[in-house]
Design a protein around this motif. Structure first.
Motif, PDB file in Angstrom:
ATOM      1  N   GLU A 271       0.824  -1.201   0.000  1.00  0.00           N
ATOM      2  CA  GLU A 271       0.000   0.000   0.000  1.00  0.00           C
ATOM      3  C   GLU A 271       0.863   1.258   0.000  1.00  0.00           C
ATOM      4  O   GLU A 271       0.594   2.225  -0.727  1.00  0.00           O
ATOM      5  CB  GLU A 271      -0.923  -0.012   1.218  1.00  0.00           C
ATOM      6  N   ILE A 272       1.912   1.268   0.798  1.00  0.00           N
ATOM      7  CA  ILE A 272       2.794   2.437   0.866  1.00  0.00           C
ATOM      8  C   ILE A 272       3.522   2.640  -0.464  1.00  0.00           C
ATOM      9  O   ILE A 272       3.673   3.768  -0.944  1.00  0.00           O
ATOM     10  CB  ILE A 272       3.788   2.288   2.035  1.00  0.00           C
ATOM     11  N   VAL A 273       3.956   1.552  -1.072  1.00  0.00           N
ATOM     12  CA  VAL A 273       4.600   1.648  -2.386  1.00  0.00           C
ATOM     13  C   VAL A 273       3.631   2.227  -3.413  1.00  0.00           C
ATOM     14  O   VAL A 273       3.996   3.091  -4.223  1.00  0.00           O
ATOM     15  CB  VAL A 273       5.113   0.263  -2.841  1.00  0.00           C
ATOM     16  N   ARG A 274       2.374   1.769  -3.386  1.00  0.00           N
ATOM     17  CA  ARG A 274       1.379   2.285  -4.323  1.00  0.00           C
ATOM     18  C   ARG A 274       1.136   3.776  -4.119  1.00  0.00           C
ATOM     19  O   ARG A 274       1.112   4.560  -5.079  1.00  0.00           O
ATOM     20  CB  ARG A 274       0.058   1.525  -4.160  1.00  0.00           C
ATOM     21  N   LEU A 275       0.978   4.188  -2.870  1.00  0.00           N
ATOM     22  CA  LEU A 275       0.731   5.599  -2.576  1.00  0.00           C
ATOM     23  C   LEU A 275       1.909   6.467  -2.999  1.00  0.00           C
ATOM     24  O   LEU A 275       1.735   7.550  -3.563  1.00  0.00           O
ATOM     25  CB  LEU A 275       0.448   5.785  -1.082  1.00  0.00           C
ATOM     26  N   HIS A 276       3.119   5.971  -2.756  1.00  0.00           N
ATOM     27  CA  HIS A 276       4.291   6.749  -3.152  1.00  0.00           C
ATOM     28  C   HIS A 276       4.390   6.841  -4.667  1.00  0.00           C
ATOM     29  O   HIS A 276       4.737   7.895  -5.223  1.00  0.00           O
ATOM     30  CB  HIS A 276       5.565   6.136  -2.566  1.00  0.00           C
ATOM     31  N   ARG A 277       4.077   5.767  -5.349  1.00  0.00           N
ATOM     32  CA  ARG A 277       4.154   5.772  -6.815  1.00  0.00           C
ATOM     33  C   ARG A 277       3.113   6.724  -7.415  1.00  0.00           C
ATOM     34  O   ARG A 277       3.378   7.407  -8.399  1.00  0.00           O
ATOM     35  CB  ARG A 277       3.958   4.345  -7.329  1.00  0.00           C
ATOM     36  N   GLU A 278       1.931   6.782  -6.808  1.00  0.00           N
ATOM     37  CA  GLU A 278       0.863   7.630  -7.339  1.00  0.00           C
ATOM     38  C   GLU A 278       1.073   9.107  -7.000  1.00  0.00           C
ATOM     39  O   GLU A 278       0.805   9.982  -7.832  1.00  0.00           O
ATOM     40  CB  GLU A 278      -0.492   7.173  -6.779  1.00  0.00           C
ATOM     41  N   LEU A 279       1.546   9.389  -5.787  1.00  0.00           N
ATOM     42  CA  LEU A 279       1.575  10.770  -5.298  1.00  0.00           C
ATOM     43  C   LEU A 279       2.956  11.403  -5.293  1.00  0.00           C
ATOM     44  O   LEU A 279       3.081  12.629  -5.296  1.00  0.00           O
ATOM     45  CB  LEU A 279       0.994  10.835  -3.880  1.00  0.00           C
ATOM     46  N   ARG A 280       4.011  10.581  -5.242  1.00  0.00           N
ATOM     47  CA  ARG A 280       5.404  11.036  -5.224  1.00  0.00           C
ATOM     48  C   ARG A 280       5.704  12.030  -4.100  1.00  0.00           C
ATOM     49  O   ARG A 280       6.365  13.053  -4.312  1.00  0.00           O
ATOM     50  CB  ARG A 280       5.786  11.662  -6.565  1.00  0.00           C
ATOM     51  N   PRO A 281       5.260  11.781  -2.870  1.00  0.00           N
ATOM     52  CA  PRO A 281       5.736  12.610  -1.770  1.00  0.00           C
ATOM     53  C   PRO A 281       7.185  12.253  -1.448  1.00  0.00           C
ATOM     54  O   PRO A 281       7.661  11.168  -1.804  1.00  0.00           O
ATOM     55  CB  PRO A 281       4.816  12.206  -0.609  1.00  0.00           C
ATOM     56  N   THR A 282       7.888  13.157  -0.796  1.00  0.00           N
ATOM     57  CA  THR A 282       9.238  12.861  -0.309  1.00  0.00           C
ATOM     58  C   THR A 282       9.097  12.186   1.049  1.00  0.00           C
ATOM     59  O   THR A 282       8.505  12.751   1.971  1.00  0.00           O
ATOM     60  CB  THR A 282      10.071  14.137  -0.169  1.00  0.00           C
ATOM     61  N   ILE A 283       9.624  10.969   1.171  1.00  0.00           N
ATOM     62  CA  ILE A 283       9.454  10.181   2.393  1.00  0.00           C
ATOM     63  C   ILE A 283      10.816   9.807   2.960  1.00  0.00           C
ATOM     64  O   ILE A 283      11.701   9.339   2.240  1.00  0.00           O
ATOM     65  CB  ILE A 283       8.642   8.899   2.124  1.00  0.00           C
ATOM     66  N   VAL A 284      10.975  10.026   4.267  1.00  0.00           N
ATOM     67  CA  VAL A 284      12.105   9.484   5.020  1.00  0.00           C
ATOM     68  C   VAL A 284      11.519   8.469   5.995  1.00  0.00           C
ATOM     69  O   VAL A 284      10.711   8.816   6.859  1.00  0.00           O
ATOM     70  CB  VAL A 284      12.888  10.574   5.763  1.00  0.00           C
ATOM     71  N   TYR A 285      11.932   7.240   5.845  1.00  0.00           N
ATOM     72  CA  TYR A 285      11.326   6.101   6.534  1.00  0.00           C
ATOM     73  C   TYR A 285      12.389   5.460   7.424  1.00  0.00           C
ATOM     74  O   TYR A 285      13.488   5.160   6.961  1.00  0.00           O
ATOM     75  CB  TYR A 285      10.846   5.116   5.475  1.00  0.00           C
TER      76      TYR A 285
END
Length: 373
Positions: free
Chosen positions: A193-207
């Motif tokens: 789910e997180i991969v999908r959201l990042h691919r769709e929205l392209r926010p900058t994420i530090v995990y």
């Protein structure tokens, strides 16, 4: 007034985009003597998914607390979107935050939880309603708007927490081991789910995580932390296939370590003599010379039964065999007592050895790396 956003969460800006996050010589010490983060330099690109990976005590959580504004740096500069935020409080940094234990308000409904950061930023009611509906569609929980967090599963609560962090288009999203409270199946679903959201929205994420498989499956790049410093940063495949230090080789995935002495050196490879394995060759990462003690690192899945024509082989005794579904984990011992793990695919092509058997294993020299002992 923040404008309503209907598309991707890409960083905005005029002309050339600044890096989403820049750290220069950032230190953190709680006692004024010992540094838990030491002279850290780091650049995170707009829209990048960067994972901070490391064992307990490596400094990754202290770094996250400084990025969020919960802890001030002892030295150095933190910039978000080209702006120095080193001394700004959290509410002035325009960041989203996802915690391990969801941090949803139990007395508010799902819709109210999602609306909370928008209300705090002065959005109009019509814009809030539209944006909350958008977020629920995004995470596929449209029918959950009026439920309370206690009525949701752990995975559903974490999806709400992720959506709440994204809903107001922050410049940076910080995730602090957000899947740690989930069971294995839910954790894998949330990774997707997180991969999908990042691919769709392209926010900058530090995990931030200590889970290696999580870091490899989610990230554009991974920064491996060791004692407050970055031991290596790169794409997941680079860290796994080309570790630059023995620490990274041992921390990213499973790795065998074979102790030996260099008997020939020149160019990219060196030849090493070890117990039950004279004349092994490996990439000379240590820049070792003849007579130097080294440690050969080779992945368990890169080992194979030795053939007559194989030049490099290690003689071992089979100590134990564990069936793991896709593979069998074969635990072996060398003559000097060192343990060797061989992962044997359960595809019917190779017969499983018997416990107590004496066998020979081989590997390609390109798959082994020689580090300082």
């Amino acid at each position: 007034m923040l404008m309503k956003v209907t598309g991707a969460l890409a960083p905005s800006g005029n002309g050339a985009e600044a890096e989403a996050l820049v750290l220069r010589r950032v230190d953190k010490s709680y006692d004024g003597v010992n540094k838990v983060v030491d002279a850290l330099d780091l650049d995170v690109h707009p829209g990048e998914f960067l994972t901070i990976l490391g064992p307990s005590g490596s400094g990754k959580t202290s770094l996250l607390m400084m990025l969020a504004g919960f802890e001030p740096p002892s030295g150095g500069i933190i910039e978000i979107g080209g702006r120095d935020v080193s001394r700004l409080p959290p509410y002035k940094r325009n960041i989203g935050m996802v915690f391990q234990h969801y941090a949803l308000f139990p007395h508010l409904t799902v819709g109210e939880n999602l609306a909370y950061p928008l209300k705090a930023r002065g959005w109009r009611k019509s814009e809030i309603a539209e944006r909350v509906a958008w977020a629920l569609r995004l995470i596929r929980l449209e029918g959950m708007r009026d439920r309370r967090p206690a009525q949701l599963s752990g995975g559903q609560q974490q999806r709400i927490a992720v959506a709440r962090a994204l809903i107001y288009k922050p410049q940076l999203v910080l995730m602090d081991e957000p899947l740690g409270a989930l069971d294995k199946q839910l954790r894998e679903q949330m990774q997707d789910e997180i991969v999908r959201l990042h691919r769709e929205l392209r926010p900058t994420i530090v995990y931030v995580t200590h889970d290696q498989s999580e870091a490899l499956s989610l990230s554009d790049r991974v920064a491996v932390f060791e004692a407050g410093r970055i031991a290596q940063i790169g794409a997941p495949s680079e860290l796994y296939e080309q570790p630059r230090t023995a620490f990274v080789a041992g921390f990213i995935g499973e790795n065998n370590r074979i102790a030996g002495t260099v008997i020939a050196s020149g160019g990219e490879f060196c030849r090493v003599s070890c117990a039950d394995g004279a004349g092994l060759e490996a990439r000379n990462i240590a820049d070792a010379r003849i007579g130097d003690r080294v440690s050969l690192a080779v992945r368990p899945e890169r080992l194979r039964p030795a053939q007559v024509a194989d030049e490099f082989r290690v003689e071992v005794d089979v100590a134990d065999i564990t069936y793991l579904g896709e593979v069998s984990r074969v635990r072996c011992r060398m003559r000097d007592g060192a343990e060797i793990i061989w992962k044997l695919p359960n595809c019917g092509q190779s017969a499983r050895p018997e416990r107590g058997a004496r066998i020979a294993l081989s590997f390609c020299r390109e798959d082994a790396r020689a580090f300082p002992a």
